[in-house]
Scaffold this motif. Structure first.
Motif, mmCIF file in Angstrom:
data_model
loop_
_atom_site.group_PDB
_atom_site.id
_atom_site.type_symbol
_atom_site.label_atom_id
_atom_site.label_comp_id
_atom_site.label_asym_id
_atom_site.label_seq_id
_atom_site.Cartn_x
_atom_site.Cartn_y
_atom_site.Cartn_z
ATOM 1 N N ARG A 137 0.778 -1.138 -0.202
ATOM 2 C CA ARG A 137 0.317 0.038 -0.216
ATOM 3 C C ARG A 137 1.176 1.019 -0.061
ATOM 4 N NH1 ARG A 137 -4.222 1.761 4.577
ATOM 5 N NH2 ARG A 137 -4.600 4.027 3.554
ATOM 6 N N GLY A 138 0.712 2.051 -1.338
ATOM 7 C CA GLY A 138 1.986 2.691 -1.083
ATOM 8 C C GLY A 138 1.521 4.425 -0.801
ATOM 9 N N ASP A 139 0.251 4.177 -0.099
ATOM 10 C CA ASP A 139 -0.024 5.571 0.190
ATOM 11 C C ASP A 139 0.236 6.617 1.524
ATOM 12 O OD1 ASP A 139 -2.030 3.921 1.292
ATOM 13 O OD2 ASP A 139 -3.174 5.622 0.650
ATOM 14 N N SER A 140 1.117 4.932 2.351
ATOM 15 C CA SER A 140 1.114 5.613 4.157
ATOM 16 C C SER A 140 2.501 6.734 4.403
ATOM 17 C CB SER A 140 1.131 4.386 4.607
ATOM 18 O OG SER A 140 1.974 4.517 6.214
ATOM 19 N N GLY A 141 2.546 8.037 4.348
ATOM 20 C CA GLY A 141 3.335 8.664 4.561
ATOM 21 C C GLY A 141 4.301 8.021 5.979
ATOM 22 N N TYR A 142 4.120 7.403 6.294
ATOM 23 C CA TYR A 142 4.692 7.050 7.338
ATOM 24 C C TYR A 142 5.564 5.470 7.374
ATOM 25 C CZ TYR A 142 2.097 9.508 11.172
ATOM 26 O OH TYR A 142 0.975 10.477 11.294
ATOM 27 N N ARG A 180 11.192 4.831 6.047
ATOM 28 C CA ARG A 180 12.608 4.511 5.256
ATOM 29 C C ARG A 180 13.271 5.428 5.439
ATOM 30 N NH1 ARG A 180 11.209 2.127 -0.571
ATOM 31 N NH2 ARG A 180 11.208 4.969 -0.911
ATOM 32 N N ALA A 181 13.109 6.203 4.957
ATOM 33 C CA ALA A 181 13.772 7.843 4.512
ATOM 34 C C ALA A 181 14.453 7.853 6.184
ATOM 35 C CB ALA A 181 12.985 9.450 4.605
ATOM 36 N N MET A 182 14.086 7.678 7.433
ATOM 37 C CA MET A 182 15.549 7.512 8.608
ATOM 38 C C MET A 182 16.987 6.866 8.425
ATOM 39 S SD MET A 182 12.213 9.122 11.478
ATOM 40 C CE MET A 182 13.125 8.910 12.337
ATOM 41 N N SER A 183 15.917 5.524 7.944
ATOM 42 C CA SER A 183 16.992 4.375 8.090
ATOM 43 C C SER A 183 17.950 4.694 6.823
ATOM 44 C CB SER A 183 16.289 3.027 7.681
ATOM 45 O OG SER A 183 15.608 2.379 8.819
ATOM 46 N N GLU A 184 17.218 5.006 5.992
ATOM 47 C CA GLU A 184 18.567 5.603 4.552
ATOM 48 C C GLU A 184 19.242 6.142 4.946
ATOM 49 O OE1 GLU A 184 14.920 4.471 0.902
ATOM 50 O OE2 GLU A 184 15.320 6.913 1.564
ATOM 51 N N ALA A 185 19.085 6.869 5.927
ATOM 52 C CA ALA A 185 19.755 8.132 5.860
ATOM 53 C C ALA A 185 20.506 8.250 7.499
ATOM 54 C CB ALA A 185 19.549 9.754 6.911
ATOM 55 N N ASP A 206 12.225 10.127 -0.292
ATOM 56 C CA ASP A 206 11.418 9.617 0.381
ATOM 57 C C ASP A 206 10.562 10.447 1.818
ATOM 58 O OD1 ASP A 206 11.491 6.865 -0.673
ATOM 59 O OD2 ASP A 206 12.405 6.143 0.825
ATOM 60 N N HIS A 207 11.764 11.659 1.946
ATOM 61 C CA HIS A 207 10.587 12.464 3.055
ATOM 62 C C HIS A 207 9.902 13.286 2.291
ATOM 63 C CE1 HIS A 207 12.925 11.839 6.493
ATOM 64 N NE2 HIS A 207 13.906 11.375 6.275
ATOM 65 N N GLU A 208 10.170 13.415 1.161
ATOM 66 C CA GLU A 208 9.182 14.775 0.354
ATOM 67 C C GLU A 208 8.090 13.732 0.477
ATOM 68 O OE1 GLU A 208 11.552 16.147 -2.501
ATOM 69 O OE2 GLU A 208 11.272 17.909 -2.172
ATOM 70 N N LYS A 209 8.042 12.168 -0.531
ATOM 71 C CA LYS A 209 6.763 11.232 -0.794
ATOM 72 C C LYS A 209 6.477 11.527 0.850
ATOM 73 C CE LYS A 209 4.261 9.033 -3.548
ATOM 74 N NZ LYS A 209 3.647 9.629 -4.177
ATOM 75 N N ALA A 210 6.518 11.554 1.617
ATOM 76 C CA ALA A 210 5.201 10.903 3.304
ATOM 77 C C ALA A 210 5.424 12.385 3.158
ATOM 78 C CB ALA A 210 7.304 10.527 4.022
ATOM 79 N N ILE A 211 5.853 13.886 3.108
ATOM 80 C CA ILE A 211 5.047 14.564 3.218
ATOM 81 C C ILE A 211 4.306 15.476 2.349
ATOM 82 C CG2 ILE A 211 5.614 17.688 2.935
ATOM 83 C CD1 ILE A 211 6.599 17.024 5.434
#
Length: 186
Positions: free
Chosen positions: A118-123, A128-133, A144-149
């Protein structure tokens, strides 16, 4: 005083039974809003023991354990929920728990699966962005942060995660204190 308490309790009990008793979900939500995560967990422990294997109960308990910062317990419950029904939210909670426990690669794998389901969960994108960072994948983290926002612009948690990325990025191309402050003030 004791008699007054008994009368009060009796009146409360009469009032409760005059209406439909609260559902398990209502009780858990009330505990959540009171910040009584341990109380919610105890109730869910009993419900799981009484009803057996139920993905929804494991997910609810995993969520309460995340709020209670019991990431090992949340990881265990999310894994049980995945064995019963591999839902996006089970992978999302397990991915977040793995992030909090420092298993960034495992977190990314679970959050990839959550996004696939389900690709519509910003969380999912935000964690994932935090893990990638954390493992130096800053360009992916930024996207990913931009997509989350984009998906959850009103989530304080997601906005704060992006602000933290700007404030602490190991890559000077992404470290931007003014953007961090702008996001934090949103």
């Amino acid at each position: 005083i004791f008699a007054i308490c008994l009368i009060s309790i009796s009146l409360v009990n009469l009032n409760v039974y005059a209406e439909d008793p609260p559902t398990l979900g209502q009780i858990i939500r009330e505990k959540y809003h009171q910040g009584d995560y341990k109380g919610a967990i105890r109730i869910l422990d009993r419900a799981i023991r009484d009803t057996g294997q139920d993905e929804g109960l494991y997910m609810a308990r995993a969520s309460m354990k995340v709020y209670d910062k019991d990431y090992e317990g949340a990881l265990s419950d999310a894994s049980k929920a995945i064995r019963l029904n591999a839902s996006f939210s089970a992978y999302e909670i397990r991915g977040r728990s793995k992030y909090e426990l420092g298993d960034f690669q495992g977190s990314i794998q679970d959050l990839n699966k959550s996004i696939e389901l389900r690709g519509d969960s910003g969380y999912s994108y935000s964690f994932r962005a935090m893990s990638e960072a954390e493992i130096g994948q800053n360009e992916s983290a930024y996207k990913d942060h931009e997509k989350a926002i984009e998906l959850n612009p009103d989530s304080g948690e997601i906005v704060n995660n992006f602000a933290w990325f700007y404030a602490t990025s190991s890559d000077e191309n992404y470290r931007d204190p003014s953007k961090s402050i702008d996001l934090a003030n949103r």
